[in-house]
Write a protein that holds these residues in place. Structure first.
Motif, PDB file in Angstrom:
ATOM      1  N   PRO A  58       0.759  -1.067  -0.275  1.00  0.00           N
ATOM      2  CA  PRO A  58      -0.052   0.102   0.029  1.00  0.00           C
ATOM      3  C   PRO A  58       0.620   1.279   0.096  1.00  0.00           C
ATOM      4  CG  PRO A  58      -0.091  -0.988   2.213  1.00  0.00           C
ATOM      5  CD  PRO A  58       0.866  -1.757   1.319  1.00  0.00           C
ATOM      6  N   VAL A  60      -0.413   5.055   1.163  1.00  0.00           N
ATOM      7  CA  VAL A  60      -1.342   5.992   1.649  1.00  0.00           C
ATOM      8  C   VAL A  60      -1.191   7.196   2.340  1.00  0.00           C
ATOM      9  CG1 VAL A  60      -3.352   5.706   3.396  1.00  0.00           C
ATOM     10  CG2 VAL A  60      -2.585   3.590   2.064  1.00  0.00           C
ATOM     11  N   ASN A  62      -3.297   9.901   4.482  1.00  0.00           N
ATOM     12  CA  ASN A  62      -4.182  10.216   5.483  1.00  0.00           C
ATOM     13  C   ASN A  62      -4.056  11.492   6.135  1.00  0.00           C
ATOM     14  OD1 ASN A  62      -5.712   7.908   4.594  1.00  0.00           O
ATOM     15  ND2 ASN A  62      -5.094   6.616   6.353  1.00  0.00           N
ATOM     16  N   THR A 109       1.724   5.635   5.135  1.00  0.00           N
ATOM     17  CA  THR A 109       2.693   4.376   4.804  1.00  0.00           C
ATOM     18  C   THR A 109       4.016   5.081   4.811  1.00  0.00           C
ATOM     19  OG1 THR A 109       2.293   4.520   2.740  1.00  0.00           O
ATOM     20  CG2 THR A 109       0.971   2.873   3.812  1.00  0.00           C
TER      21      THR A 109
END
Length: 201
Positions: A58, A60, A62, A109
């Motif tokens: 992944p 990511v 956020n 990540t």
């Protein structure tokens, strides 16, 4: 990086094991072609001279949910990491590492790609991770994984992990992909321990 807790913990002994896709899945992902070749979606690429394994780990960001609402950028950094000889001990054929820090990146990540270590090096570096428990590491359930020279690690968003532990006699460079917004407590949180013992073969 912000220290959010200092813990005088009871001793925990963790036996390190070679990484597998299945064992590491709850902590993030791997970039390890030999381990993923049989199971990852793939296609032919580069006029038939390459196999493309797709979506193996992944990526990511956020930070939109961070309290500051300050946007983050995707950054490639380089870590030149040396073996932590002051925390390593060797006795009776067993190497022991004393882990003193677990950290996490609450909104991103983080991927470490080793550079310059052969695929034949079976003990290139050590990855130490722990599940989350009420916003802190569940250190009593810490796990440790041994990575080869051609295997990369992606820590999932908010995954508690130790700083990189390089094995061997010399430094190892890592290319590191992470999102950062420059707000210290949003980029990285850290918990400091009196020590946990990680045993390697």
């Amino acid at each position: 990086m912000v220290v959010i807790q200092t813990v005088r913990n009871k001793d925990v002994v963790v036996r390190a094991k070679p990484v597998t896709v299945e064992a590491f899945e709850k902590y993030g992902g791997l970039l390890a072609c030999d381990l993923q070749l049989a199971s990852a979606p793939q296609s032919s690429a580069n006029q038939g001279t390459a196999i493309k394994l797709m979506k193996v780990a992944p990526v990511v960001n956020n930070y939109a949910a961070a309290p500051s609402h300050k946007p983050a950028t995707a950054n490639w950094n380089i870590f030149r990491s040396s073996p932590p000889n002051h925390l390593l001990a060797h006795a009776d054929g067993v190497t022991k590492y004393t882990a003193k820090v677990l950290e996490r990146h609450p909104y991103t990540t983080q991927t470490f790609v080793p550079m310059g270590r052969s695929r034949d090096v079976t003990h290139a570096y050590l990855v130490i991770v722990a599940p989350d428990k009420d916003g802190f590491p569940d250190y009593e359930n810490t796990e440790a994984f041994i990575f080869k020279g051609d295997q990369s690690v992606t820590y999932g968003v908010g995954t508690w992990h130790a700083p990189m532990v390089v094995l061997g006699d010399t430094y190892l460079d890592f290319a590191v992909l992470v999102h950062e917004n420059g707000v210290e407590h949003e980029d990285c949180e850290e918990v400091v321990y009196s020590g946990m013992t990680i045993e390697l073969n």
